[in-house]
Write a protein that holds these residues in place. Structure first.
Motif: not given
Length: 138
Positions: A19-22, A24-25, A58-59, A51-52
């Motif tokens: 899982f890419l925990a992006n 911020g923007p 929410s992450l 989309d971050g």
């Protein structure tokens, strides 16, 4: 590595994934998220994009819904300084088997490790060893 990833897919009926925990923007995480995606996918580990996330709640919900056991934090150094520790702790509490951080840890390495970040993904790291471990943990 790719053959092992295929074996995992055959045994589980779904591929190993991270899982890419992006954080911020989009402008803050795109470079490192793209690097991490290519890094993990080179070893046969899926790394779907997103989309971050502007907040950890929410992450964490998205991480849980993903079914992934591995997480890679992706963002800028500035956002890592603000959020990496708390986010890693929240992800560990949510059940992440292993947390990676895209980038060199620098002087924050011990702090990040204490928060639950186990590995760092960056240009020049031992990609084969990291991917080998990732397949074991996925």
């Amino acid at each position: 590595l790719r053959d092992r990833a295929d074996d995992i897919t055959a045994k589980r009926g779904k591929p190993a994934s991270v899982f890419l925990a992006n954080l911020g923007p989009i402008s803050a995480f795109t470079a490192r998220a793209t690097f991490a995606k290519n890094f993990f996918e080179a070893g046969g580990i899926e790394a779907p994009g997103n989309d971050g996330f502007l907040d950890d709640e929410s992450l964490v919900q998205a991480f849980k819904a993903s079914g992934a056991k591995l997480v890679c934090l992706c963002s800028s150094d500035a956002l890592y300084a603000e959020r990496a520790v708390a986010t890693a702790q929240a992800l560990a509490k949510a059940g992440a088997n292993h947390i990676y951080l895209a980038g060199r840890p620098g002087e924050m390495e011990q702090t990040y490790k204490a928060a639950g970040i186990g590995s760092f993904v960056y240009v020049g790291c031992d990609i084969v060893a990291l991917l080998d471990d990732a397949l074991k943990l996925a």
